[in-house]
Design a protein around this motif. Structure first.
Motif, PDB file in Angstrom:
ATOM      1  N   PRO A   1       0.826  -1.239   0.000  1.00 46.60           N
ATOM      2  CA  PRO A   1       0.000   0.000   0.000  1.00 46.60           C
ATOM      3  C   PRO A   1       0.845   1.267   0.000  1.00 46.60           C
ATOM      4  O   PRO A   1       0.935   1.983   1.000  1.00 46.60           O
ATOM      5  N   LEU A   2       1.486   1.550  -1.118  1.00 45.52           N
ATOM      6  CA  LEU A   2       2.248   2.803  -1.241  1.00 45.52           C
ATOM      7  C   LEU A   2       1.294   3.981  -1.166  1.00 45.52           C
ATOM      8  O   LEU A   2       0.144   3.910  -1.637  1.00 45.52           O
ATOM      9  N   PRO A   3       1.739   5.109  -0.632  1.00 44.41           N
ATOM     10  CA  PRO A   3       0.838   6.258  -0.433  1.00 44.41           C
ATOM     11  C   PRO A   3       0.173   6.747  -1.704  1.00 44.41           C
ATOM     12  O   PRO A   3      -1.015   7.041  -1.711  1.00 44.41           O
ATOM     13  N   LEU A   4       0.902   6.860  -2.785  1.00 39.22           N
ATOM     14  CA  LEU A   4       0.327   7.413  -4.003  1.00 39.22           C
ATOM     15  C   LEU A   4      -0.049   6.342  -5.024  1.00 39.22           C
ATOM     16  O   LEU A   4      -1.059   6.461  -5.726  1.00 39.22           O
TER      17      LEU A   4
ATOM     18  N   ALA B   1       7.392  -3.796 -10.601  1.00 37.82           N
ATOM     19  CA  ALA B   1       6.398  -2.999  -9.892  1.00 37.82           C
ATOM     20  C   ALA B   1       7.054  -2.060  -8.888  1.00 37.82           C
ATOM     21  O   ALA B   1       6.852  -2.172  -7.673  1.00 37.82           O
ATOM     22  N   ILE B   2       7.819  -1.120  -9.350  1.00 41.62           N
ATOM     23  CA  ILE B   2       8.445  -0.045  -8.553  1.00 41.62           C
ATOM     24  C   ILE B   2       9.368  -0.598  -7.475  1.00 41.62           C
ATOM     25  O   ILE B   2      10.594  -0.432  -7.535  1.00 41.62           O
TER      26      ILE B   2
ATOM     27  N   ILE C   1      13.191  -7.385  -3.710  1.00 37.47           N
ATOM     28  CA  ILE C   1      12.158  -6.634  -2.994  1.00 37.47           C
ATOM     29  C   ILE C   1      12.851  -5.490  -2.261  1.00 37.47           C
ATOM     30  O   ILE C   1      13.726  -5.717  -1.403  1.00 37.47           O
ATOM     31  N   GLY C   2      12.461  -4.255  -2.572  1.00 41.80           N
ATOM     32  CA  GLY C   2      13.088  -3.098  -1.955  1.00 41.80           C
ATOM     33  C   GLY C   2      12.069  -2.149  -1.408  1.00 41.80           C
ATOM     34  O   GLY C   2      11.769  -1.128  -2.037  1.00 41.80           O
ATOM     35  N   LEU C   3      11.517  -2.445  -0.231  1.00 46.74           N
ATOM     36  CA  LEU C   3      10.518  -1.582   0.396  1.00 46.74           C
ATOM     37  C   LEU C   3      11.208  -0.448   1.141  1.00 46.74           C
ATOM     38  O   LEU C   3      12.291  -0.614   1.734  1.00 46.74           O
ATOM     39  N   THR C   4      10.589   0.713   1.111  1.00 45.65           N
ATOM     40  CA  THR C   4      11.151   1.902   1.753  1.00 45.65           C
ATOM     41  C   THR C   4      11.415   1.639   3.237  1.00 45.65           C
ATOM     42  O   THR C   4      10.552   1.139   3.958  1.00 45.65           O
TER      43      THR C   4
ATOM     44  N   ALA D   1       7.811 -20.135  -0.201  1.00 45.47           N
ATOM     45  CA  ALA D   1       9.272 -20.077  -0.126  1.00 45.47           C
ATOM     46  C   ALA D   1       9.737 -18.846   0.631  1.00 45.47           C
ATOM     47  O   ALA D   1      10.594 -18.919   1.529  1.00 45.47           O
ATOM     48  N   VAL D   2       9.195 -17.666   0.289  1.00 42.93           N
ATOM     49  CA  VAL D   2       9.541 -16.414   0.965  1.00 42.93           C
ATOM     50  C   VAL D   2       8.251 -15.638   1.207  1.00 42.93           C
ATOM     51  O   VAL D   2       7.458 -15.432   0.276  1.00 42.93           O
ATOM     52  N   HIS D   3       8.062 -15.219   2.462  1.00 41.32           N
ATOM     53  CA  HIS D   3       6.859 -14.457   2.796  1.00 41.32           C
ATOM     54  C   HIS D   3       7.289 -13.255   3.637  1.00 41.32           C
ATOM     55  O   HIS D   3       7.756 -13.392   4.775  1.00 41.32           O
ATOM     56  N   LEU D   4       7.145 -12.064   3.048  1.00 44.02           N
ATOM     57  CA  LEU D   4       7.556 -10.824   3.709  1.00 44.02           C
ATOM     58  C   LEU D   4       6.320 -10.044   4.109  1.00 44.02           C
ATOM     59  O   LEU D   4       5.409  -9.827   3.285  1.00 44.02           O
ATOM     60  N   THR D   5       6.252  -9.619   5.366  1.00 39.03           N
ATOM     61  CA  THR D   5       5.181  -8.755   5.857  1.00 39.03           C
ATOM     62  C   THR D   5       5.808  -7.558   6.562  1.00 39.03           C
ATOM     63  O   THR D   5       6.902  -7.646   7.148  1.00 39.03           O
ATOM     64  N   ALA D   6       5.098  -6.417   6.493  1.00 40.87           N
ATOM     65  CA  ALA D   6       5.615  -5.187   7.106  1.00 40.87           C
ATOM     66  C   ALA D   6       4.460  -4.360   7.608  1.00 40.87           C
ATOM     67  O   ALA D   6       3.293  -4.556   7.223  1.00 40.87           O
TER      68      ALA D   6
END
Length: 488
Positions: free
Chosen positions: A322-325, A357-358, A389-392, A465-470
């Motif tokens: 859920p990116l802000p924009l 995807a960004i 995966i490169g989340l802010t 295999a890989v599950h990322l949550t934030a």
């Protein structure tokens, strides 16, 4: 002797006489009279003082009762060839209770206390069934039997004289003092007589009960053992040596086999390879059926069997960020979709070359599900060659050579993951254990080889295999495979 209703027999009998050509009487040459009951049966003969109104010391009339069986309902057979000549009345109400048969040479035989008997004028052969023993005109079931010959020689039967009965090649001079004398019949032992019923209904066939006792769970491609137990409904006794047919499934998918009941009433047969469609409720109808015969009524036993089946699903990547924009939402790609089957086959979702995807990228990604029978199994596989995966605010996660596999049978489920992982540019060693969790900081977590049981399955496992949550609802899955086995 047992009490009996007074009867007027002998000279006082009421007879309906039919016209017949005269025959000369020959008291010295009686017909070869056989005992008037079925081959091998033993009956006791006896008489009493004043039997039939005859007050002489000797008694030519005999009463007969069956030994080792019920007298009432037993078949009465013609003692010799002849024609039914008189119908005899007896008792207070004048009802008909038996017949006389006219034989060659001026001879006659009489059979009384029968509930059903052949009509006057019927020509009979020795051994033909002429009636049924009963208590008609008396209080105790028995057969009254006597022999006579026409003393005036004109064959009319009007001057019949009683003689001592001649049966099975022997003359019987039985007195009350002799008590009961046994006689075993050879009548119709060659089967030449007509065993037909003179009017009494045939015994009703025994009602039966069939209970299905075979396999309750089936597997496509495997054999199935179908069985049922056949018993008499009233007594519960097993019914042996009878064919029982089984039908598995219905209409175009029906499979059939047949078995023969053993001493315990059990019939068994085998469907060599189950081939049944998977329905919404994953069941298969089966019917055991007994066709019946002269002795037993038909019966059947329907049952519903569980059909084993497997499920599976595989996909390469799914993401909610859920990116802000510009929020990112990626449905499972490529995705086999839910697989549910009782058969064998391959569902291949193909490969997605690249996803951008960004904040994440991956490719190529592939997914497939393979199911087999004999026994049922499902194997779901997802692969991702490279992913980033490169989340802010979080370290960059990089994955190469990813494979996630889940396989299930009715016996067990197994999951495995293979990949190379680096976080923030640093390689990370992954232990060979499921559900390995890595804290990424800022409320984010990375789980490698995540394994979750499939709800409702006898055996089943989802492997991510890989599950990322934030924090904020970010959720990214790389390489997901699910398999399950049901109705085991």
């Amino acid at each position: 002797m047992r009490a009996r209703m007074a009867m007027v027999l002998g000279a006082a009998l009421t007879a309906l006489a039919l016209g017949a050509p005269p025959a000369s009487a020959d008291p010295d040459n009686p017909p070869d009279f056989k005992a008037p009951f079925e081959c091998g049966q033993t009956w006791e003969m006896y008489t009493r003082d004043g039997h039939g109104g005859n007050e002489t010391e000797d008694q030519q009339q005999l009463d007969m009762e069956r030994v080792g069986g019920e007298t009432e309902g037993s078949a009465v057979l013609a003692a010799a060839d002849g024609e039914v000549y008189w119908e005899v009345s007896g008792g207070d109400d004048g009802s008909r209770i038996g017949i006389n048969i006219k034989h060659d040479g001026g001879w006659f035989s009489q059979y009384l206390h029968m509930s059903e008997y052949v009509e006057v004028g019927t020509k009979v052969k020795q051994g033909d069934r002429i009636g049924t023993a009963s208590n008609a005109g008396t209080t105790v079931p028995h057969l009254h039997y006597q022999e006579m010959y026409d003393s005036d020689g004109d064959g009319s039967g009007e001057e019949n004289e009683l003689v001592y009965p001649y049966l099975e090649g022997k003359e019987y001079r039985i007195t009350p003092e002799d008590g009961r004398v046994s006689l075993t019949s050879t009548n119709n032992c060659d089967g030449s007589g007509d065993p037909g019923d003179p009017g009494e209904p045939e015994p009703e066939p025994e009602k039966t009960k069939l209970a299905y006792t075979g396999d309750t769970s089936l597997a496509g491609g495997d054999p199935a053992e179908l069985s049922a137990v056949l018993t008499e409904e009233e007594s519960g006794n097993p019914v042996a040596d009878q064919k029982v047919s089984f039908t598995l499934g219905a209409d175009d998918s029906a499979q059939a086999c047949e078995g023969t009941t053993d001493a315990e009433g059990t019939a068994t047969c085998t469907i060599e390879e189950v081939d049944q469609p998977l329905t919404d409720d994953a069941t298969v109808p089966v019917t055991a059926a007994f066709a019946g015969d002269d002795a037993y009524e038909p019966s059947e036993a329907p049952a519903t069997l569980d059909l084993r089946y497997v499920t599976g699903r595989a996909y390469g990547l799914s993401a909610e960020v859920p990116l802000p924009l510009i929020p990112i939402g990626i449905d499972p790609t490529p995705d086999t979709g839910a697989v549910r089957t009782a058969g064998a086959g391959t569902t291949d979702a193909g490969c997605a070359e690249q996803i951008e995807a960004i904040v994440l990228s991956a490719g190529p990604l592939c997914a497939d599900v393979v199911t087999k029978t004999g026994p049922n199994s499902s194997t779901a596989t997802a692969t991702v060659a490279d992913a980033r995966i490169g989340l802010t605010g979080l370290p960059v996660v990089e994955v190469t050579g990813l494979t996630a596999e889940s396989s299930s049978t009715c016996s067990a489920s197994k999951g495995s993951v293979g990949l190379t992982l680096s976080i923030g540019g640093t390689p990370v060693e992954i232990p060979d254990t499921p559900n390995h969790s890595i804290d990424l900081g800022a409320g984010a977590k990375l789980v490698v080889n995540e394994q979750i049981p499939v709800e409702g399955a006898d055996q089943g496992l989802t492997v991510n295999a890989v599950h990322l949550t934030a924090l904020g609802g970010a959720d990214v899955v790389l390489g997901s495979s699910t398999s399950g086995a049901f109705n085991c």
